[in-house]
Design a protein around this motif. Structure first.
Motif, PDB file in Angstrom:
ATOM      1  N   UNK A  16       0.835  -1.191   0.000  1.00  9.54           N
ATOM      2  CA  UNK A  16       0.000   0.000   0.000  1.00  9.54           C
ATOM      3  C   UNK A  16       0.866   1.235   0.000  1.00  9.54           C
ATOM      4  N   UNK A  17       0.395   2.231  -0.711  1.00 13.15           N
ATOM      5  CA  UNK A  17       1.002   3.547  -0.724  1.00 13.15           C
ATOM      6  C   UNK A  17      -0.141   4.554  -0.746  1.00 13.15           C
ATOM      7  N   UNK A  18      -0.049   5.527   0.149  1.00 10.63           N
ATOM      8  CA  UNK A  18      -1.091   6.551   0.232  1.00 10.63           C
ATOM      9  C   UNK A  18      -2.460   5.949   0.467  1.00 10.63           C
ATOM     10  N   UNK A  19      -2.491   4.867   1.213  1.00  9.49           N
ATOM     11  CA  UNK A  19      -3.772   4.302   1.591  1.00  9.49           C
ATOM     12  C   UNK A  19      -4.455   3.514   0.519  1.00  9.49           C
TER      13      UNK A  19
ATOM     14  N   UNK B 263       3.387   6.263  -8.331  1.00 11.84           N
ATOM     15  CA  UNK B 263       3.218   6.922  -9.617  1.00 11.84           C
ATOM     16  C   UNK B 263       2.366   8.182  -9.571  1.00 11.84           C
ATOM     17  N   UNK B 264       1.189   8.168  -8.900  1.00 12.89           N
ATOM     18  CA  UNK B 264       0.395   9.398  -8.836  1.00 12.89           C
ATOM     19  C   UNK B 264       1.126  10.558  -8.190  1.00 12.89           C
ATOM     20  N   UNK B 265       1.911  10.281  -7.141  1.00  7.61           N
ATOM     21  CA  UNK B 265       2.681  11.347  -6.511  1.00  7.61           C
ATOM     22  C   UNK B 265       3.745  11.886  -7.458  1.00  7.61           C
ATOM     23  N   UNK B 266       4.459  10.975  -8.139  1.00  5.68           N
ATOM     24  CA  UNK B 266       5.473  11.402  -9.100  1.00  5.68           C
ATOM     25  C   UNK B 266       4.845  12.204 -10.231  1.00  5.68           C
ATOM     26  N   UNK B 267       3.667  11.776 -10.661  1.00  2.89           N
ATOM     27  CA  UNK B 267       2.964  12.487 -11.726  1.00  2.89           C
ATOM     28  C   UNK B 267       2.596  13.899 -11.287  1.00  2.89           C
ATOM     29  N   UNK B 268       2.111  14.034 -10.040  1.00  5.03           N
ATOM     30  CA  UNK B 268       1.767  15.365  -9.530  1.00  5.03           C
ATOM     31  C   UNK B 268       2.993  16.259  -9.479  1.00  5.03           C
ATOM     32  N   UNK B 269       4.106  15.725  -8.977  1.00  6.23           N
ATOM     33  CA  UNK B 269       5.336  16.507  -8.905  1.00  6.23           C
ATOM     34  C   UNK B 269       5.799  16.926 -10.296  1.00  6.23           C
ATOM     35  N   UNK B 270       5.889  15.963 -11.201  1.00  5.66           N
ATOM     36  CA  UNK B 270       6.447  16.235 -12.516  1.00  5.66           C
ATOM     37  C   UNK B 270       5.606  17.238 -13.296  1.00  5.66           C
ATOM     38  N   UNK B 271       4.314  17.040 -13.302  1.00  4.70           N
ATOM     39  CA  UNK B 271       3.465  17.902 -14.112  1.00  4.70           C
ATOM     40  C   UNK B 271       3.299  19.291 -13.518  1.00  4.70           C
ATOM     41  N   UNK B 272       3.303  19.394 -12.194  1.00  2.93           N
ATOM     42  CA  UNK B 272       3.232  20.718 -11.588  1.00  2.93           C
ATOM     43  C   UNK B 272       4.513  21.496 -11.839  1.00  2.93           C
ATOM     44  N   UNK B 273       5.659  20.835 -11.660  1.00  3.50           N
ATOM     45  CA  UNK B 273       6.940  21.490 -11.949  1.00  3.50           C
ATOM     46  C   UNK B 273       7.022  21.865 -13.422  1.00  3.50           C
ATOM     47  N   UNK B 274       6.558  20.972 -14.294  1.00  3.47           N
ATOM     48  CA  UNK B 274       6.563  21.260 -15.736  1.00  3.47           C
ATOM     49  C   UNK B 274       5.727  22.493 -16.049  1.00  3.47           C
TER      50      UNK B 274
ATOM     51  N   UNK C  66      -1.580  12.931   1.292  1.00  3.92           N
ATOM     52  CA  UNK C  66      -1.379  14.266   0.731  1.00  3.92           C
ATOM     53  C   UNK C  66      -1.540  14.282  -0.783  1.00  3.92           C
ATOM     54  N   UNK C  67      -1.646  15.482  -1.330  1.00  2.66           N
ATOM     55  CA  UNK C  67      -1.587  15.629  -2.782  1.00  2.66           C
ATOM     56  C   UNK C  67      -0.140  15.534  -3.255  1.00  2.66           C
ATOM     57  N   UNK C  68       0.767  16.091  -2.465  1.00  5.06           N
ATOM     58  CA  UNK C  68       2.197  16.033  -2.751  1.00  5.06           C
ATOM     59  C   UNK C  68       2.890  15.293  -1.620  1.00  5.06           C
ATOM     60  N   UNK C  69       3.638  14.269  -1.966  1.00  2.00           N
ATOM     61  CA  UNK C  69       4.425  13.540  -0.979  1.00  2.00           C
ATOM     62  C   UNK C  69       5.792  14.210  -0.878  1.00  2.00           C
ATOM     63  N   UNK C  70       5.947  15.119   0.085  1.00  2.00           N
ATOM     64  CA  UNK C  70       7.193  15.871   0.211  1.00  2.00           C
ATOM     65  C   UNK C  70       8.366  14.972   0.558  1.00  2.00           C
TER      66      UNK C  70
ATOM     67  N   UNK D 137       2.208  27.547   3.493  1.00  2.00           N
ATOM     68  CA  UNK D 137       1.213  26.890   4.346  1.00  2.00           C
ATOM     69  C   UNK D 137       0.764  25.566   3.742  1.00  2.00           C
ATOM     70  N   UNK D 138       0.640  25.532   2.418  1.00  2.00           N
ATOM     71  CA  UNK D 138       0.253  24.303   1.725  1.00  2.00           C
ATOM     72  C   UNK D 138       1.295  23.209   1.934  1.00  2.00           C
ATOM     73  N   UNK D 139       2.565  23.558   1.799  1.00  2.00           N
ATOM     74  CA  UNK D 139       3.620  22.568   1.973  1.00  2.00           C
ATOM     75  C   UNK D 139       3.681  22.064   3.412  1.00  2.00           C
ATOM     76  N   UNK D 140       3.488  22.947   4.369  1.00  2.00           N
ATOM     77  CA  UNK D 140       3.451  22.526   5.781  1.00  2.00           C
ATOM     78  C   UNK D 140       2.296  21.553   6.003  1.00  2.00           C
ATOM     79  N   UNK D 141       1.152  21.859   5.416  1.00  2.00           N
ATOM     80  CA  UNK D 141      -0.004  20.978   5.545  1.00  2.00           C
ATOM     81  C   UNK D 141       0.259  19.615   4.898  1.00  2.00           C
ATOM     82  N   UNK D 142       0.892  19.614   3.715  1.00  2.00           N
ATOM     83  CA  UNK D 142       1.141  18.361   3.010  1.00  2.00           C
ATOM     84  C   UNK D 142       2.116  17.466   3.764  1.00  2.00           C
ATOM     85  N   UNK D 143       3.045  18.044   4.479  1.00  2.00           N
ATOM     86  CA  UNK D 143       4.038  17.258   5.213  1.00  2.00           C
ATOM     87  C   UNK D 143       3.377  16.398   6.284  1.00  2.00           C
ATOM     88  N   UNK D 144       2.303  16.899   6.856  1.00  2.00           N
ATOM     89  CA  UNK D 144       1.677  16.198   7.980  1.00  2.00           C
ATOM     90  C   UNK D 144       0.450  15.394   7.583  1.00  2.00           C
ATOM     91  N   UNK D 145       0.058  15.441   6.304  1.00  2.00           N
ATOM     92  CA  UNK D 145      -1.144  14.742   5.872  1.00  2.00           C
ATOM     93  C   UNK D 145      -0.882  13.249   5.664  1.00  2.00           C
TER      94      UNK D 145
END
Length: 511
Positions: free
Chosen positions: A11-14, A412-423, A274-278, A263-271
């Motif tokens: 399991x990853x991200x539930x 994969x979904x986390x990597x996709x979020x990172x890659x496409x947002x950075x892109x 998360x939408x982004x896996x920091x 604030x978003x990044x702080x929230x994601x760290x503790x979720x």
């Protein structure tokens, strides 16, 4: 050794990792459908930018209003890429992709009929939301459904969105505005998008809908992250026009966006989900790939914008006349990318060397472009574009290999979020940086040329013609400066290769 084939946790991200479906022609059809939808979404944005003057003339709107059409679409497009992977897992990859394509094409049909600028702006903002949701789906499909031996070819399809798509936008914009009608800059998406829907509906397996994930939905992350990204994108795209920090609106957008982003990044760290896996940024190759991808995209955008802008402003070319230069670079990508994928798929080939060679070719192309003069015409750019044919895919595909090979498949979904947002953010930042550099260098060169002219008798003989010549020469010198700046970025990225990434082997060597 490191390989793209990684044993994943349960399991990853539930979410429970399910066995992938059997690789078949249906999967290939589905992948091609998603790729077509993503390319169409990218072309929609590029073509509208290039043809904006004709669109404004057809709709009777001013220059300032036109910039908001571009900024609004880009803002929601980048923001959607951050949250789309979570939605795809919840509502199923196939249904979410089909819904995004349907909304995207429907709004494209309606845009030319908008009764007012405000209604058109709303349509473009919502259309950007649907378009931005599509690129993460392409990477997700490639990582999830393709077997190891062909995974790199799937990633090559994703790389097309960064190499082929932007280059083909100018020729298409010229085709519609010169020979058909400005309305087709919006309607060009209809047929390919419908084909994409059929391919996705046929080829992508239907996952179960997991609405129970809504109970743990990260509402705080959405309410912080979505406006943060939108504010930053709009602030950057409108900054040069409104004179950056001299504008209260730009100060509010950038400062407010940065605060919300922290604030978003702080929230994601503790979720928990998360939408982004920091924590993934601790993966060395992924962090390197994200940093280098941002720099590469700045260079790739520049090598499209600089010749297009020069030919338009100095030589008076229309988009249709600039098309051969762009096609020479974009068209061969359909062949170059599979060839580069085959090269990286060889076990004895170190993809870091492929990346270094690709960046070197980009740097050499930019150094050659820095020799530009006021007598250059379309033909003088062809040699530079030839270097781009293999330079671009060799600079992009190894980054995808380094990033995706370092993660578990269920990440994969986390990597996709990172890659496409950075892109998306990198493309926006590149636009802002290039506009600001262009304005600053034009002012500098204009001032220097006027100072050198001094009290020359030429100043009194033909003041209007002389002012025009000074302006043209300032544009040429600015283009040369931008090329040199891009060459410096490419060379700096080469230096990172020597100490950041680790060796990445392909999933398997071809037999």
């Amino acid at each position: 050794m490191t390989s793209l084939t990684v044993t994943s946790p349960a399991t990853v991200a539930g979410s429970t990792a399910a066995a992938p479906p059997v690789f078949s022609g249906r999967i290939i059809t589905g992948l091609v459908g998603v790729l077509l939808a993503v390319l169409v979404a990218g072309l929609n944005e590029t073509v509208i930018k290039v043809a904006l003057a004709d669109i404004r003339g057809g709709l009777g709107i001013g220059y300032d209003e036109g910039t908001w059409l571009v900024a609004g679409y880009a803002a929601t497009s980048v923001a959607a890429a951050a949250f789309a992977p979570w939605c795809a897992v919840t509502f199923s990859l196939r249904r979410f992709t089909l819904a995004a394509i349907a909304v995207f094409v429907l709004l494209g049909v309606l845009c030319p009929f908008a009764p007012s600028f405000e209604s058109l702006l709303v349509l473009r903002i919502v259309q950007g939301l649907a378009a931005g949701a599509l690129p993460p789906m392409l990477m997700t499909v490639a990582l999830r459904f393709l077997p190891p031996g062909v995974k790199l070819y799937g990633l090559a399809g994703y790389a097309l969105t960064a190499t082929f798509g932007p280059g083909i936008g100018t020729p298409l914009a010229g085709l519609w505005t010169e020979h058909v009608g400005w309305q087709w800059t919006f309607w060009q998406i209809i047929v390919p998008a419908l084909i994409a829907m059929l391919a996705v509906g046929y080829g992508i397996p239907q996952d179960p809908v997991r609405l129970e994930r809504l109970k743990a939905f990260n509402w705080r992350g959405l309410l912080l992250g979505f406006p943060a990204i939108c504010m930053l994108v709009v602030g950057i795209l409108q900054g040069n026009r409104l004179d950056w920090f001299e504008s209260g609106l730009i100060c509010f957008l950038l400062a407010g966006g940065l605060v919300l982003m922290v604030l978003f990044m702080v929230n994601e760290w503790s979720q928990e989900v998360p939408f982004f896996n920091l924590q993934m940024l601790g993966i060395r190759n992924l962090s390197f790939a994200l940093i280098t991808l941002a720099g590469v995209l700045v260079v790739l955008l520049a090598v499209i914008l600089i010749p297009s802008s020069y030919l338009a402003q100095v030589q008076g070319y229309r988009p249709w006349q600039t098309a051969p230069v762009m096609l020479l670079m974009a068209g061969p990508q359909l062949i170059a990318l599979p060839l580069v994928a085959a090269l990286c798929n060889l076990r004895w080939v170190d993809c870091r060397w492929v990346l270094g060679i690709g960046l070197s070719m980009l740097a050499l192309s930019c150094i050659g472009g820095s020799q530009i003069t006021s007598v250059w015409i379309r033909d003088d750019f062809y040699v530079l574009q030839l270097l781009q044919i293999f330079g671009q895919p060799m600079a992009v595909l190894p980054l995808l290999m380094l990033a995706t090979g370092s993660i578990h498949p269920t990440q994969g979904p986390f990597a996709s979020a990172w890659f496409n947002t950075v892109k998306g953010l990198a493309a926006v930042i590149a636009t802002g940086v290039l506009e600001t550099l262009t304005t600053a260098r034009q002012h500098l060169h204009s001032t220097m040329l006027v100072d050198r002219l001094g009290n020359s008798p030429l100043a009194d003989s033909d003041s209007a013609g002389l002012a025009h010549r000074i302006h043209m020469q300032a544009l040429v010198l600015t283009s040369s400066d931008l090329y040199l700046c891009m060459a410096g970025i490419a060379l700096a990225l080469i230096l990172l290769i020597f100490w950041l990434p680790t060796r990445m082997y392909p999933p398997r060597a071809p037999t």
